[in-house]
Enzyme design. Structure first.
Site, PDB file in Angstrom:
ATOM      1  N   SER A 186       0.846  -1.200   0.000  1.00  0.00           N
ATOM      2  CA  SER A 186       0.000   0.000   0.000  1.00  0.00           C
ATOM      3  C   SER A 186       0.876   1.242   0.000  1.00  0.00           C
ATOM      4  CB  SER A 186      -0.885   0.013   1.243  1.00  0.00           C
ATOM      5  OG  SER A 186      -0.085   0.302   2.378  1.00  0.00           O
ATOM      6  N   LYS A 187       0.221   2.367  -0.231  1.00  0.00           N
ATOM      7  CA  LYS A 187       0.944   3.634  -0.231  1.00  0.00           C
ATOM      8  C   LYS A 187       1.594   3.867   1.134  1.00  0.00           C
ATOM      9  CE  LYS A 187       0.064   8.581  -0.679  1.00  0.00           C
ATOM     10  NZ  LYS A 187       1.404   8.873  -0.155  1.00  0.00           N
TER      11      LYS A 187
END
Ligand code: GLU
Length: 510
Positions: A261-262
């Site tokens: 994920s970011k």
């Protein structure tokens, strides 16, 4: 008849393209090129709620930067356009009508409140064959009622009529046949009258069919939708041209299980987007591979190997080579850990492939950003300087820390090195060194080195101490490439000036 391979990358412009999406685009591209096929870029913008301005340009720019070439798309044109779904409303409308006329879809007038009430009343409520007759739709209501609602302009959705008890098989090239029973599927919404737009499922299938897509290569998160897509293909009567599916495994967190994920990028310090992204709403900036100093060919090589290998342990492969070697036979079915350190390694490797002249050009903006005017130096001087230190860098920006002393004389001297290497007699020895250097006719590394080493030996000096003190005066610290290569490039005058400055300004440690 063998159909020409046609693949599509079909992003929704809902934000910056994630690095996992880039890998999907890359595998589509490699597969298309490997098989002499076409690559389509289709913009799936039917969800107006989630549309983000700038996202489409971002996608185009990212693919262009990476060298993923699109054959047909909004910018490129092509015989199967328009390539943006919001411009294909008529097509979807007529296809919705085809399903309605064939009794394979129906109108549903249930309001959000009514759906909410049904969910509250029945645990695990699913809008399907077992519940639909209790809802407000064209299968359950009398025809006159349906007519009246339509005349009143009541909002409706069109739902796909899925009958239970059918085994639906998705033929996935990576996973083999995946079969589920149609009972688990709900009557998916295909179209909403409120905005006169289809949902993802309908638009995606209609377009894949009309654009003659032969292989649907996409992320694993779409696998649950695939049985529905198979049923839609059948409902339209297109089963014999159904594309083959490939659902690519996830990219996983570098340090554990779960989807990349970011936040992982923010936490561990690496970009998850190809280009820097400026969020149009919040103004927040997310870092990109391009702006972080990655070469596009390094990013491509790195991503290609996240879920695929060439069948041996070859790691460095150009785009052309990847195209030659790519096949789904060597794709992994399990998730690939996103090893960003490996990404840096690839960048390092690709930087070594650059000529010194190319690197010098890339380095000039870094010099300028550090307050050093590149125009004050010959190109050949800059090239020789970067050539000496390039083996130590992962990014062009690292060149400054490694090569700075070629452009600015030391302003201070590394305290630890001074403590270890400078002594009371060192100013005198360095003055002698100045005389030795001045006496050289040839200041090249090969000529200077034996003379200086000979002088140290004759005098019985400590080789390590003298050479390190010498380096300290010239570089400012006890690091860097071979000493006589440095002095060759700096030249006699500059070298001598720096030694003298060291003699004058290095303070004896207390
Ligand atoms: N629009 C979908 C996406 O954003 C496409 C999924 C697919 O390739 O079918 O990824």
């Amino acid at each position: 008849m063998e159909r020409k391979v046609r693949v599509r990358f079909a992003p929704s412009p809902t934000g910056p393209l994630h690095i996992g999406g880039v890998r999907t685009a890359l595998y589509n591209y490699l597969f298309a090129r490997r098989n002499g096929g076409d690559m389509i870029l289709r913009i799936e913008d039917t969800d107006s709620q989630r549309f983000v301005p700038g996202a489409e340009d971002y996608i185009n720019e990212s693919l262009a930067w990476l060298g993923i070439k699109i054959d047909e798309g909004v910018r490129e044109g092509g015989a199967y356009g328009p390539y943006k779904q919001s411009e294909r409303r008529d097509i979807y409308r007529s296809h919705v009508k085809m399903l309605l006329d064939a009794g394979k879809a129906y109108l549903a007038f249930d309001t959000p409140e009514e759906l909410e009430a049904a969910r509250a009343a029945t645990p695990n409520f699913q809008y399907d064959a077992s519940t639909r007759m209790g809802m407000r739709n064209s299968l359950a209501l009398p025809a006159e009622e349906v007519q009246r609602l339509l005349e009143e302009g009541a909002k409706y959705v069109v739902r796909f009529r899925i009958e239970p008890g059918r085994d639906v098989t998705v033929d996935d090239m990576l996973r083999g046949p995946v079969t589920i029973n149609s009972r688990v599927l709900d009557d998916k919404v295909l179209y909403k009258s409120a905005d006169d737009l289809p949902t993802y499922h309908l638009a995606n299938i209609v377009d894949d069919h009309l654009m003659e897509v032969t292989h649907v290569i996409r992320g694993e998160e779409w696998l649950p939708s695939a049985p529905l897509h198979v049923l839609l293909y059948e409902a339209f009567g297109w089963a014999d041209t159904m594309p083959r599916f490939v659902h690519l495994p996830l990219l996983l967190k570098p340090d554990g299980k779960g989807k990349l994920s970011k936040r992982d990028g923010d936490r561990l310090g690496f970009p998850v987007f190809p280009l820097e992204w400026h969020d149009p709403k919040s103004g927040a900036i997310s870092s990109g591979y391009r702006e972080s100093g990655y070469l596009p060919e390094a990013v491509i090589n790195f991503l290609a190997l996240l879920g695929w290998n060439p069948g041996d342990d070859t790691e460095i492969m150009s785009m052309d080579r990847l195209i030659e070697l790519f096949s789904f036979d060597h794709c992994s079915r399990s998730g690939a850990k996103f090893d960003f350190e490996k990404g840096k390694w690839f960048n390092h490797k690709y930087l070594q492939e650059k000529s010194d002249d190319e690197l010098a050009q890339m380095f000039k903006p870094v010099m300028a950003a550090n307050g050093c005017d590149p125009a004050a130096f010959d190109d050949s001087y800059i090239a020789r300087a970067v050539g000496m230190v390039k083996s130590r860098i992962n990014f062009v920006s690292d060149l400054w820390a490694q090569a700075r002393f070629f452009f600015v004389e030391p302003e201070s001297y590394d305290a630890k090195a001074v403590k270890k290497r400078w002594s009371e007699e060192m100013p005198r020895i360095m003055s002698e060194l100045i005389e030795v250097l001045k006496g050289l006719d040839d200041f090249s590394s090969a000529a200077a080195e034996p003379v200086v080493l000979g002088w140290i030996a004759d005098k019985g000096y400590h080789l390590g101490n003298v050479m390190n003190a010498f380096r300290l005066t010239v570089v400012g610290e006890c690091k860097g490439p071979h000493m006589f290569d440095i002095t060759e490039l700096l030249g006699c005058e500059e070298t001598v000036r720096r030694i003298q400055k060291g003699i004058d300004s290095i303070k004896l440690p207390q």
